[in-house]
Design an enzyme around this catalytic site. Sequence first.
Site, short mmCIF file in Angstrom:
data_model
loop_
_atom_site.label_atom_id
_atom_site.label_comp_id
_atom_site.label_asym_id
_atom_site.label_seq_id
_atom_site.Cartn_x
_atom_site.Cartn_y
_atom_site.Cartn_z
N GLU A 1 -6.46 0.48 12.50
CA GLU A 1 -7.17 -0.28 11.46
C GLU A 1 -8.21 0.57 10.74
O GLU A 1 -9.41 0.27 10.75
CB GLU A 1 -7.85 -1.45 12.17
CG GLU A 1 -8.41 -2.53 11.31
CD GLU A 1 -9.00 -3.59 12.22
OE1 GLU A 1 -8.45 -4.69 12.28
OE2 GLU A 1 -10.03 -3.32 12.89
N PRO A 2 -7.77 1.64 10.13
CA PRO A 2 -8.74 2.54 9.50
C PRO A 2 -9.21 2.06 8.14
O PRO A 2 -8.47 1.38 7.42
CB PRO A 2 -7.92 3.83 9.33
CG PRO A 2 -6.53 3.34 9.13
CD PRO A 2 -6.38 2.07 9.91
N GLY A 3 -10.44 2.40 7.82
CA GLY A 3 -10.93 2.21 6.45
C GLY A 3 -11.08 3.59 5.85
O GLY A 3 -10.27 4.07 5.06
N ARG A 4 -12.15 4.25 6.31
CA ARG A 4 -12.54 5.58 5.81
C ARG A 4 -11.38 6.58 5.80
O ARG A 4 -11.21 7.32 4.84
CB ARG A 4 -13.63 6.06 6.76
CG ARG A 4 -14.25 7.38 6.49
CD ARG A 4 -15.17 7.75 7.67
NE ARG A 4 -15.89 6.61 8.21
CZ ARG A 4 -17.09 6.22 7.78
NH1 ARG A 4 -17.70 6.91 6.84
NH2 ARG A 4 -17.69 5.18 8.31
N GLY B 1 -12.35 3.57 12.65
CA GLY B 1 -13.37 4.51 13.10
C GLY B 1 -12.94 5.96 13.05
O GLY B 1 -13.73 6.83 13.39
N CYS C 1 -36.33 3.77 -9.13
CA CYS C 1 -37.77 3.81 -8.97
C CYS C 1 -38.09 3.65 -7.49
O CYS C 1 -38.66 2.65 -7.07
CB CYS C 1 -38.35 2.66 -9.79
SG CYS C 1 -39.95 3.03 -10.34
N ARG D 1 -24.72 5.50 1.01
CA ARG D 1 -24.56 6.11 2.34
C ARG D 1 -25.66 7.11 2.69
O ARG D 1 -26.17 7.11 3.81
CB ARG D 1 -23.18 6.76 2.46
CG ARG D 1 -22.03 5.75 2.26
CD ARG D 1 -20.68 6.29 2.66
NE ARG D 1 -20.58 6.43 4.09
CZ ARG D 1 -20.63 7.58 4.74
NH1 ARG D 1 -20.71 8.71 4.07
NH2 ARG D 1 -20.58 7.61 6.05
N1 LLP Z 1 -12.29 -2.33 11.93
C1 LLP Z 1 -13.45 -3.00 12.11
C2 LLP Z 1 -13.45 -4.21 12.93
C3 LLP Z 1 -14.63 -2.53 11.50
O1 LLP Z 1 -15.76 -3.19 11.69
C4 LLP Z 1 -14.58 -1.37 10.70
C5 LLP Z 1 -15.79 -0.88 10.03
C6 LLP Z 1 -13.35 -0.71 10.54
C7 LLP Z 1 -12.22 -1.22 11.18
C8 LLP Z 1 -13.18 0.50 9.70
O2 LLP Z 1 -13.94 1.57 10.13
P1 LLP Z 1 -13.64 3.02 9.51
O3 LLP Z 1 -12.23 3.39 9.88
O4 LLP Z 1 -13.82 2.92 8.06
O5 LLP Z 1 -14.65 3.93 10.12
N2 LLP Z 1 -20.83 1.46 5.76
C9 LLP Z 1 -20.58 2.41 6.84
C10 LLP Z 1 -19.38 2.03 7.65
C11 LLP Z 1 -19.45 0.63 8.23
C12 LLP Z 1 -18.17 0.27 8.92
C13 LLP Z 1 -18.11 -1.15 9.33
N3 LLP Z 1 -16.90 -1.49 10.03
C14 LLP Z 1 -20.45 3.82 6.25
O6 LLP Z 1 -20.64 3.98 5.04
O7 LLP Z 1 -20.19 4.77 6.96
#
Ligand code: LLP
Length: 418
Positions: free
Chosen positions: A265-268, A224, A336, A304
Amino acid sequence: MSSLIRREIAGVPVAELARDFGTPTYVYDAATITQRIHALAPFDVVRFAQKANSNLAVLDLCRRHGVVVDAVSAGEIHRALAAGYQAQGDPAPIVYTADLFDRESLALVVEHGIAVNCGSADMIDQYGAEVSGGDITLRINPGFGHGHSQKTNTGGDHSKHGIWYEDLPDCLRRAERNGLRVAGIHVHIGSGADLEHLALVAGAVEKLALEAGDQVHAISAGGGLPVPYRPGDPSMNVDAYFVPWDEARKRLEDKFGHAVRIEIEPGRYLVAECGVLVTEVRARKHQGDNDFVLVDAGFNVLARPVMYGAYHPMSLAPCDDEPREEKDLVVGGPLCESGDIFTQEEGGFVRTQRLPDAKVGDLLLIECAGAYGFVMASNYNSKPLPAEVMIVDGKPHGIRARQTSEDLTRLETIPPVG
Ligand code: LLP
């Protein structure tokens, strides 16, 4: 010259990338990812939420830099294994985190001995029925959450995610009945959360860990972490964010009399800023007061904006050297459907973005697109999935080929008639 003119990505001319790989194409700068990995060094374990970008080359890069992964599906487990992650280890190289097991994912975690982070009581029972003891971790919904959109807020009672915090005692009993040890507590309150809400998470996790007791050996801060999408957005101060986690950990260690590991646990945070979506301008038009630039990628490629009203910085790689005045432009794609606009607010209201006046043949770069870009792409309007490229040490590598029109119909059959 406009600061919104950009002719290179990580040292490679954009025109060359478009010529060699076509458009639309996602381009990732490997050095940005490794820089972000290093910034997270205070945490004991960095677990990449691969849902943000699960290309094998990205997973391999993470693995080589000591980052472990999260998986939310059987498919993501397969990807992690294909990228060279071991199924088991300490810390667990792959953790399956979800609110349910579909039949395939349950069979797969049992087959490979993949660690599980349970987000529902049913997961505990279903897993317990398949294995004879072992460790699990619990994903708890602490009763509050926050995200950049209500759709990405994963805490609170509107959210399906996690074990409701008041149900922790029941889940601890279930784990015990199943002979499972609750070795970790995990909380993820949402994606793109603000720092005020994130600051509350360490305290909540500490309280939950105390409730679970000294079987807990790890706490996870979830993901997050926000990234700066808009000009002027603050960058994450990881060292400051780590402080309350470290303090909570120390208090838990004193209480439990053993070490407690902190995971993040980052993604973004790891991949958003490394990515640029390279598109080509194919049409210009004025509709009343709006000045449209239409490019060859739509929400089939980057969802997004249409899903969340998300803002992405953009820039232009012009096809000639003529000076370009800046204008307030609306940027849309080829689909479209009226919602196929990259410059929109949540709810579908079209806005404009300041950009150099674009011509047909220019390349328009949609930036900060490395997270939740390709992974959310679709075949809507029978558009092939785009290509992906990774730049390593100034050299571009194709890491996923563009789909072909044969790919689009490959799994379909026409039933015999007559
Ligand atoms: N951990 C868990 C359990 C999660 O559900 C998520 C994201 C993350 C980590 C990673 O979150 P981050 O660090 O990336 O914010 N499609 C949306 C984001 C959905 C995220 C779902 N879970 C977007 O484009 O912003």
